[in-house]
Motif scaffolding. Structure first.
Motif, PDB file in Angstrom:
ATOM      1  N   GLU A   1     -10.759   3.046   2.645  1.00 24.22           N
ATOM      2  CA  GLU A   1      -9.120   2.992   2.348  1.00 24.22           C
ATOM      3  C   GLU A   1      -8.621   1.678   2.928  1.00 24.22           C
ATOM      4  O   GLU A   1      -7.842   0.940   2.393  1.00 24.22           O
ATOM      5  CB  GLU A   1      -8.326   4.138   3.427  1.00 24.22           C
ATOM      6  CG  GLU A   1      -8.513   5.440   2.758  1.00 24.22           C
ATOM      7  CD  GLU A   1      -7.742   5.525   1.462  1.00 24.22           C
ATOM      8  OE1 GLU A   1      -8.205   6.150   0.555  1.00 24.22           O
ATOM      9  OE2 GLU A   1      -6.594   5.367   1.433  1.00 24.22           O
TER      10      GLU A   1
ATOM     11  N   TRP B   1       0.809  -1.315   0.021  1.00 23.07           N
ATOM     12  CA  TRP B   1       0.059  -0.043   0.003  1.00 23.07           C
ATOM     13  C   TRP B   1       0.879   1.408  -0.024  1.00 23.07           C
ATOM     14  O   TRP B   1       0.338   2.462  -0.618  1.00 23.07           O
ATOM     15  CB  TRP B   1      -1.023   0.009   1.291  1.00 23.07           C
ATOM     16  CG  TRP B   1      -1.947   0.961   1.288  1.00 23.07           C
ATOM     17  CD1 TRP B   1      -1.888   1.971   2.054  1.00 23.07           C
ATOM     18  CD2 TRP B   1      -3.197   0.979   0.410  1.00 23.07           C
ATOM     19  NE1 TRP B   1      -3.146   2.917   1.748  1.00 23.07           N
ATOM     20  CE2 TRP B   1      -3.677   2.335   0.953  1.00 23.07           C
ATOM     21  CE3 TRP B   1      -3.457   0.523  -0.386  1.00 23.07           C
ATOM     22  CZ2 TRP B   1      -5.038   2.680   0.058  1.00 23.07           C
ATOM     23  CZ3 TRP B   1      -4.875   0.767  -1.191  1.00 23.07           C
ATOM     24  CH2 TRP B   1      -5.609   1.820  -0.840  1.00 23.07           C
TER      25      TRP B   1
ATOM     26  N   GLU C   1      -6.863  20.578  -4.404  1.00 20.88           N
ATOM     27  CA  GLU C   1      -5.299  20.841  -4.548  1.00 20.88           C
ATOM     28  C   GLU C   1      -4.891  22.188  -5.488  1.00 20.88           C
ATOM     29  O   GLU C   1      -3.827  22.718  -5.492  1.00 20.88           O
ATOM     30  CB  GLU C   1      -4.547  19.704  -4.836  1.00 20.88           C
ATOM     31  CG  GLU C   1      -4.760  18.538  -3.812  1.00 20.88           C
ATOM     32  CD  GLU C   1      -3.923  17.381  -4.219  1.00 20.88           C
ATOM     33  OE1 GLU C   1      -3.557  16.491  -3.282  1.00 20.88           O
ATOM     34  OE2 GLU C   1      -3.946  16.993  -5.385  1.00 20.88           O
TER      35      GLU C   1
ATOM     36  N   HIS D   1     -10.190  18.950   1.718  1.00 18.66           N
ATOM     37  CA  HIS D   1      -8.867  18.370   1.425  1.00 18.66           C
ATOM     38  C   HIS D   1      -8.449  17.944   0.115  1.00 18.66           C
ATOM     39  O   HIS D   1      -7.358  17.866  -0.401  1.00 18.66           O
ATOM     40  CB  HIS D   1      -8.183  17.360   2.443  1.00 18.66           C
ATOM     41  CG  HIS D   1      -9.151  16.221   2.560  1.00 18.66           C
ATOM     42  ND1 HIS D   1     -10.351  16.104   3.372  1.00 18.66           N
ATOM     43  CD2 HIS D   1      -9.263  15.052   1.919  1.00 18.66           C
ATOM     44  CE1 HIS D   1     -11.035  15.095   3.072  1.00 18.66           C
ATOM     45  NE2 HIS D   1     -10.389  14.364   2.223  1.00 18.66           N
TER      46      HIS D   1
ATOM     47  N   ALA E   1      -9.199  11.829   9.495  1.00 21.00           N
ATOM     48  CA  ALA E   1     -10.504  11.290   8.927  1.00 21.00           C
ATOM     49  C   ALA E   1     -10.892  10.412  10.323  1.00 21.00           C
ATOM     50  O   ALA E   1     -10.095  10.055  11.225  1.00 21.00           O
ATOM     51  CB  ALA E   1      -9.837  10.105   7.900  1.00 21.00           C
TER      52      ALA E   1
ATOM     53  N   ARG F   1      -9.725  -1.170   0.583  1.00 22.84           N
ATOM     54  CA  ARG F   1      -8.951  -0.994  -0.507  1.00 22.84           C
ATOM     55  C   ARG F   1      -7.555  -1.632  -0.439  1.00 22.84           C
ATOM     56  O   ARG F   1      -7.093  -2.565  -1.282  1.00 22.84           O
ATOM     57  CB  ARG F   1      -8.668   0.306  -1.124  1.00 22.84           C
ATOM     58  CG  ARG F   1      -9.847   0.664  -1.933  1.00 22.84           C
ATOM     59  CD  ARG F   1      -9.840   2.310  -2.308  1.00 22.84           C
ATOM     60  NE  ARG F   1     -10.956   2.925  -2.529  1.00 22.84           N
ATOM     61  CZ  ARG F   1     -11.285   4.001  -2.477  1.00 22.84           C
ATOM     62  NH1 ARG F   1     -10.758   4.904  -2.038  1.00 22.84           N
ATOM     63  NH2 ARG F   1     -12.555   4.260  -2.827  1.00 22.84           N
TER      64      ARG F   1
ATOM     65  N   GLU G   1     -12.101  14.904  -6.131  1.00 22.07           N
ATOM     66  CA  GLU G   1     -10.676  15.195  -6.893  1.00 22.07           C
ATOM     67  C   GLU G   1     -11.131  15.911  -8.090  1.00 22.07           C
ATOM     68  O   GLU G   1     -10.510  16.777  -8.549  1.00 22.07           O
ATOM     69  CB  GLU G   1     -10.013  13.922  -7.058  1.00 22.07           C
ATOM     70  CG  GLU G   1      -9.049  13.492  -5.986  1.00 22.07           C
ATOM     71  CD  GLU G   1      -8.930  12.312  -6.092  1.00 22.07           C
ATOM     72  OE1 GLU G   1      -8.201  11.722  -5.257  1.00 22.07           O
ATOM     73  OE2 GLU G   1      -9.431  11.348  -6.945  1.00 22.07           O
TER      74      GLU G   1
ATOM     75  N   LEU H   1     -12.621   6.463   5.357  1.00 23.02           N
ATOM     76  CA  LEU H   1     -11.677   5.718   6.205  1.00 23.02           C
ATOM     77  C   LEU H   1     -11.759   4.010   5.812  1.00 23.02           C
ATOM     78  O   LEU H   1     -10.847   3.625   5.621  1.00 23.02           O
ATOM     79  CB  LEU H   1     -11.680   5.937   7.716  1.00 23.02           C
ATOM     80  CG  LEU H   1     -10.531   5.941   8.390  1.00 23.02           C
ATOM     81  CD1 LEU H   1      -9.390   6.725   8.095  1.00 23.02           C
ATOM     82  CD2 LEU H   1     -11.379   6.481  10.092  1.00 23.02           C
TER      83      LEU H   1
ATOM     84  N   ASP I   1      -4.860   9.815   4.772  1.00 27.16           N
ATOM     85  CA  ASP I   1      -6.241   9.283   4.617  1.00 27.16           C
ATOM     86  C   ASP I   1      -6.430   8.100   5.569  1.00 27.16           C
ATOM     87  O   ASP I   1      -7.788   7.744   5.275  1.00 27.16           O
ATOM     88  CB  ASP I   1      -6.225   9.077   2.924  1.00 27.16           C
ATOM     89  CG  ASP I   1      -6.159  10.222   2.236  1.00 27.16           C
ATOM     90  OD1 ASP I   1      -6.043  10.128   1.081  1.00 27.16           O
ATOM     91  OD2 ASP I   1      -6.709  11.347   2.682  1.00 27.16           O
ATOM     92  N   LEU I   2      -5.443   7.562   5.992  1.00 28.69           N
ATOM     93  CA  LEU I   2      -5.763   6.457   7.098  1.00 28.69           C
ATOM     94  C   LEU I   2      -6.024   6.885   8.492  1.00 28.69           C
ATOM     95  O   LEU I   2      -6.505   6.135   9.257  1.00 28.69           O
ATOM     96  CB  LEU I   2      -4.535   5.414   6.999  1.00 28.69           C
ATOM     97  CG  LEU I   2      -4.693   4.558   5.832  1.00 28.69           C
ATOM     98  CD1 LEU I   2      -3.410   3.863   5.487  1.00 28.69           C
ATOM     99  CD2 LEU I   2      -5.961   3.336   5.774  1.00 28.69           C
TER     100      LEU I   2
ATOM    101  N   ARG J   1      -9.680  17.623   6.106  1.00 25.67           N
ATOM    102  CA  ARG J   1      -8.606  16.698   6.859  1.00 25.67           C
ATOM    103  C   ARG J   1      -7.394  17.610   7.095  1.00 25.67           C
ATOM    104  O   ARG J   1      -6.498  17.030   7.994  1.00 25.67           O
ATOM    105  CB  ARG J   1      -8.501  15.420   6.208  1.00 25.67           C
ATOM    106  CG  ARG J   1      -9.527  14.282   6.345  1.00 25.67           C
ATOM    107  CD  ARG J   1      -9.054  13.152   5.574  1.00 25.67           C
ATOM    108  NE  ARG J   1     -10.261  12.383   5.377  1.00 25.67           N
ATOM    109  CZ  ARG J   1     -10.144  11.257   4.443  1.00 25.67           C
ATOM    110  NH1 ARG J   1      -8.696  11.023   3.799  1.00 25.67           N
ATOM    111  NH2 ARG J   1     -11.142  10.746   4.185  1.00 25.67           N
ATOM    112  N   GLU J   2      -7.237  18.575   6.490  1.00 22.43           N
ATOM    113  CA  GLU J   2      -5.935  19.308   6.458  1.00 22.43           C
ATOM    114  C   GLU J   2      -6.402  20.809   6.574  1.00 22.43           C
ATOM    115  O   GLU J   2      -7.065  21.390   5.777  1.00 22.43           O
ATOM    116  CB  GLU J   2      -4.936  19.038   5.623  1.00 22.43           C
ATOM    117  CG  GLU J   2      -5.157  18.869   4.337  1.00 22.43           C
ATOM    118  CD  GLU J   2      -4.109  18.381   3.367  1.00 22.43           C
ATOM    119  OE1 GLU J   2      -3.351  17.515   3.603  1.00 22.43           O
ATOM    120  OE2 GLU J   2      -3.835  19.131   2.456  1.00 22.43           O
TER     121      GLU J   2
END
Lengths: 93, 886
Positions: free
Chosen positions: B332, A31, B140, B137, B46, B335, B72, B329, A66-67, B166-167
């Motif tokens: 992710e 990953w 960009e 976030h 997150a 995945r 995105e 979350l 992101d995690l 998140r930022e």
């Protein structure tokens, strides 16, 4: 971060050690773009490996973000130091 | 049935039945809102429950809230703006609807003018409202960040913005904090405290844990909501909670990574496989899942509903329970596991196969952008390229330019080098988004690849078309550099090679050809090209191009003095453009403004002139089109008699031209300055100015003002010759008018009248009025004489009527009434004669006193009257007194 080493510019391969809080197992290596995943005592995980350039570094950090992994530090390592390859067993069972 | 993407992006997440009470956070949000802060920022990693808090607030809030979930793809300015407007329209139906159609038809847009227009419209919204931007976030692109900063800076009082991210975003946060215009919720605010953890675990999730257990778990998870959520799901129904808690709290394992194993293993195989495989999707619906899993049974929808009921990671995106997504979350984590599963060979198919299935499904359902994205993930270059090609409108018209360019940039050189079509695509898309860097290189790469592929054989039709596209791209590059020769050669080459069906590219190439000829001054050739471009566009139904080509044609017609035809063309073009004109249409308005001016309809002229300026200002500020508009408006003010305002405006234009270094516009600016200076009587200053620039007509005017008509004629003669040779009819007319005035000033009345008659003959078809009117009394005088002779009587009559009507105005303009304004001073002999006239002597008496022939006296009289611009002795005396000549 060590300024001298970081100032090699945006396009030079370096080895980075990214420290995050919490243990992740070795199966996460893929990953994180084939970084080596090692668990440290005290409950942190180290992601170690070559990073092509600053853009790639920020890409990795984004994955960490992101995690929801708490980021502890990002340190460049000198190129000739051997990588740590020991894997600590994930669960003491 | 299938709700659209738009709905899902604007959907306000609904609340779960049971949630932990977050009263104190809601209060903080409300306090911020009512204290007048502009921005509420919810910034935390997150899994901190940002979206949940906001949806709780939304349900509770008095103010209308509109929601935009970002992804995105929204880094593309045109797409971002469209979704922003769509979100605003939920608050007020028609806000920005004009701008939406502009965005839909243009390939790429510059943000600021649209934002400014949008802000104006938002100010019109009566209710106070809130705009939520979720997942900020993911943005960009600097263009979007700047846009948001601009929005916040100029925020209408009725609007409040909330950003969940998140930022910390790249916005002036410290500034806003300093001004108390920022409300913040951060990680520490959002985490569950001990009582909240207890409430969540025991009351919401119905576990029955002791206080000690809860404390241990809360410490271990640090109140991280995602962690607690997974924890509860793992523990639900667990046999031995005690040992579970012990091993959980005793390890350092990353909380959710550890827990997800537990939760996944509790599911049956079918659901596990479902979760892993569908994790590759950003948005999921039943049929899509079935397509990915390749299952014939349509169990996808059932499973989704099960996950929804069980509160397993899934978030509904609409009210119909059609579309969902996984909580970011968990997506992710899933995945990662799926990736691992694929690479360790546990999956039947490879990862790419699933992406391709997704791409196929999206393509069939006309969700081309998602189809493209999955093709890219599948690393299927051919498929991705094919989707970009599209049927009918290529993908990039739907605001996906950034997406495609990013993909093209990411492709390794080996791929690009072997696929000339992709190189060409890269080049053309870059040009479309206004970038020229790297384009030539890509074109050369494409050519090299083509050559390698051909191996000396004749190219087939597709290859020929590609060669044509390469030439067309080079023509556009030359256009950006104002280099007409390569524009011509490359456009011709493009037309030779492009497929006859490739209408879009052909029209563009023909138009570029026309423009090149225009730059070179070859008007007949330019006209021919524009006419063809218009016909092709009309046949193809490409309205955009029809408008552009028509406007170009209109401009040429005007230059050929075909004013009536030009007006027709301009009006048609504007009608096609509809209610929502775009920047390029400023040329049509400017063209109309100039023609109406010529026809002495000054009101209409001003209207179009202002409209033209307004549109021209929407261009990128580095484009100088607005200068033409400003110069025209100055000239108009001059005609209306407002010299002071004309001069002031011109000074502003000059500043701006210098500031931007618009070198090409300086001569035109100078020409208008000369007109103003002459009107103000500043002949010396005007003559200094013409020294600096190549402006023969202005120079002639200065000579006339200095009383040197012979010099004026010397300057004008070669210009006339050149204009006739080139066929520049508009310039030809202007020269002739000045020649008429010069001849008159020289005393060659007959010649002047003859030339004026010729000029009128040329000008009549176009209906020119101001061409003559602007030259004032001298011209009026000549026209009167022509009237007496009955030449071109209706036209002359029309002109004289205009003169008489404007006489009032003309008299108001500060005519040259001071001594320095005398075009040519009286010679000593003439002064003598004038003195005698003033004393009342007749011509006869004067001839005796001065010992000169009677005819000579009359000759002197004529000269004196001309110089003083009078007709009679009495007037001459009056004038002479006024000018203090006696």
């Amino acid at each position: 971060m060590n300024i001298e080493q970081a100032s090699l510019g945006p396009v030079s391969t370096m080895v980075y050690r990214i420290k995050i809080k919490g243990h992740l197992g070795p199966q996460w290596a893929e990953w994180f773009e084939s970084m080596v995943v090692t668990q440290e005592e005290g409950g942190c995980t180290l992601l170690t490996g070559p990073v092509a350039d600053q853009a790639a570094l920020h890409g990795l950090l984004k994955k960490v973000r992101d995690l929801g992994l708490p980021l502890v530090s990002v340190t460049p390592a000198p190129l000739n130091e051997p990588h740590q390859k020991c894997f600590i067993k994930e669960k003491e069972e | 049935m299938l709700s659209s993407l738009l709905t899902t992006k604007l959907f306000i997440p609904s609340l779960r039945q049971k949630i932990v009470n977050r009263r104190r956070l809601i209060e903080k949000l409300n306090d911020g809102l009512f204290s007048g802060s502009r921005l509420t920022l919810i910034s935390a990693s997150a899994g901190f429950g940002k979206t949940t808090v906001l949806s709780e607030w939304a349900a509770d809030c008095d103010r209308p809230i509109t929601w935009l979930s970002l992804d995105e793809g929204d880094n593309d300015p045109s797409r971002f703006l469209r979704y922003l407007i769509a979100a605003l329209q939920k608050v007020s139906e028609n806000v920005g609807s004009g701008l939406l159609s502009v965005l839909q038809t243009q390939e790429s847009s510059s943000i600021e003018p649209i934002l400014t227009a949008l802000l104006n419209e938002i100010t019109g919204i009566p209710d106070n409202f809130i705009l939520v931007l979720d997942d900020y976030h993911l943005i960009e692109a600097k263009a979007i960040e700047d846009a948001l900063a601009f929005l916040i800076e100029h925020l209408p009082p009725s609007m409040h913005i909330v950003i969940a991210t998140r930022e910390d975003p790249n916005l002036p946060l410290s500034l806003l904090r300093g001004r108390s215009q920022l409300t913040e919720l951060r990680g520490t605010d959002l985490r569950f405290g001990p009582s909240e953890s207890a409430e969540f675990l025991n009351e919401v999730m119905c576990l029955k844990l002791s206080a000690g257990d809860i404390a241990a778990l809360e410490t271990r998870t640090e109140g991280w909501i995602a962690g607690l959520q997974l924890l509860a799901l793992s523990m639900d129904g667990h046999q031995d909670t005690a040992s579970f808690i012990k091993s959980f709290t005793g390890s350092h394992h990353f909380v959710i990574d550890y827990l997800i194993e537990e939760v996944l293993h509790k599911q049956c195989d079918v659901v596990q496989a479902f979760l892993l495989r569908t994790s590759i999707l950003d948005r999921i619906c039943g049929p899509l899942c079935d397509a990915i899993l390749g299952s014939s049974s349509s169990s996808g929808q059932e499973i989704l509903e099960y996950l929804d009921r069980a509160n397993l990671f899934i978030v509904p995106l609409d009210n119909e329970r059609c579309w969902y997504r996984y909580h970011h979350l968990f997506a992710e984590l899933l995945r990662q596991r799926f990736l691992q599963s694929c690479s360790s060979g546990n999956e039947a198919e490879g990862l790419s196969e699933y992406h391709i299935r997704a791409s196929r499904w999206f393509e069939v359902h006309d969700l081309k952008i998602e189809a493209f994205q999955h093709a890219v993930e599948a690393k299927d270059v051919d498929r991705a390229e094919r989707i970009i090609e599209g049927k009918g409108l290529p993908l990039h018209f739907r605001g996906a330019i950034v997406l495609i360019l990013d993909w093209l940039k990411s492709l390794p050189a080996t791929v690009m080098n072997s696929k000339p079509s992709l190189c060409v695509r890269y080049a053309t898309l870059s040009l479309v988004s206004g970038q020229t860097t790297g384009v030539e290189e890509k074109l050369q790469t494409a050519e090299a690849a083509l050559k390698a592929q051909l191996k000396g054989n004749e190219p087939d039709n597709d290859t020929r078309d590609l060669i044509g596209q390469i030439a067309a791209a080079r023509a556009t590059l030359a256009l950006t550099r104002y280099e007409p020769e390569p524009m011509i050669t490359q456009s011709n080459r493009a037309l030779a090679y492009l497929n006859p069906d490739n209408l879009l590219a052909r029209i563009r190439a023909i138009w570029t050809l026309g423009f090149a000829y225009q730059v070179q001054g070859d008007r007949p050739a330019a006209r021919k090209a524009y006419v063809e471009a218009v016909e092709l566009s009309r046949g193809s139904g490409h309205i955009r191009f029809l408008i552009v080509a028509s406007i170009s044609l209109g401009a040429i017609e005007a230059l050929d003095n075909h004013l009536y035809q030009a007006v027709e063309v301009f009006k048609n073009a504007l009608e096609l453009a509809g209610d929502h004109p775009q920047p390029f249409e400023n040329e049509a308005h400017l063209g109309l403004a100039r023609i109406y001016y010529e026809w002495n309809d000054l009101e209409a002229s001003e209207k179009h002139g202002q409209k033209s300026l307004q549109l021209a200002r929407q261009f990128d500020p580095s484009i100088d089109r607005y200068v033409f508009c400003e110069l025209f408006l100055s000239r108009l003010k001059l005609a209306l008699g407002d010299t002071g305002a004309a001069a002031a405006d011109l000074a502003e234009t000059e500043k701006s031209v210098l500031h931007h270094s618009f070198v090409h516009r300086v001569p035109e600016l100078a020409a208008v300055q000369v007109l103003i200076l002459l009107r103000q009587g500043e002949v010396k200053a005007a003559s200094l100015l013409v020294e600096k620039h190549e402006l023969p007509l202005s120079r002639a005017r200065v000579y006339l003002a200095q009383g040197a008509p012979a010099e004026a004629l010397d300057v004008l003669a070669p210009v006339y010759k050149t204009m006739v040779e080139r066929g520049w009819k508009d310039e030809q007319l202007k020269v002739m008018v000045l020649q008429v005035l010069a001849l008159q000033a020289q005393g060659d009345k007959e010649e002047a009248l003859l030339l004026l008659a010729s000029t009128l003959a040329l000008a009549e078809p176009g209906g020119f009025i101001r061409l003559f009117l602007d030259e004032g009394l001298p011209m009026g005088e000549l026209l009167s004489k022509l009237e007496l002779r009955g030449i071109l009587s209706s036209y002359v009559n029309k002109l004289l009527t205009a003169f008489n009507a404007g006489e009032q105005k003309l008299e108001k303009t500060p005519k040259l009434s001071s001594a320095q304004a005398l075009f040519e001073p009286l010679s000593p002999r003439e002064s003598e004669v004038l003195q005698l006239i003033a004393q009342g002597f007749s011509n006869h008496q004067i001839s005796e006193r001065l010992f000169i022939a009677l005819d000579t006296v009359k000759g002197h009289n004529r000269k004196i009257f001309d110089k003083l611009q009078v007709h009679k002795r009495t007037e001459a005396v009056a004038r002479a007194h006024k000018l203090d000549l006696l």
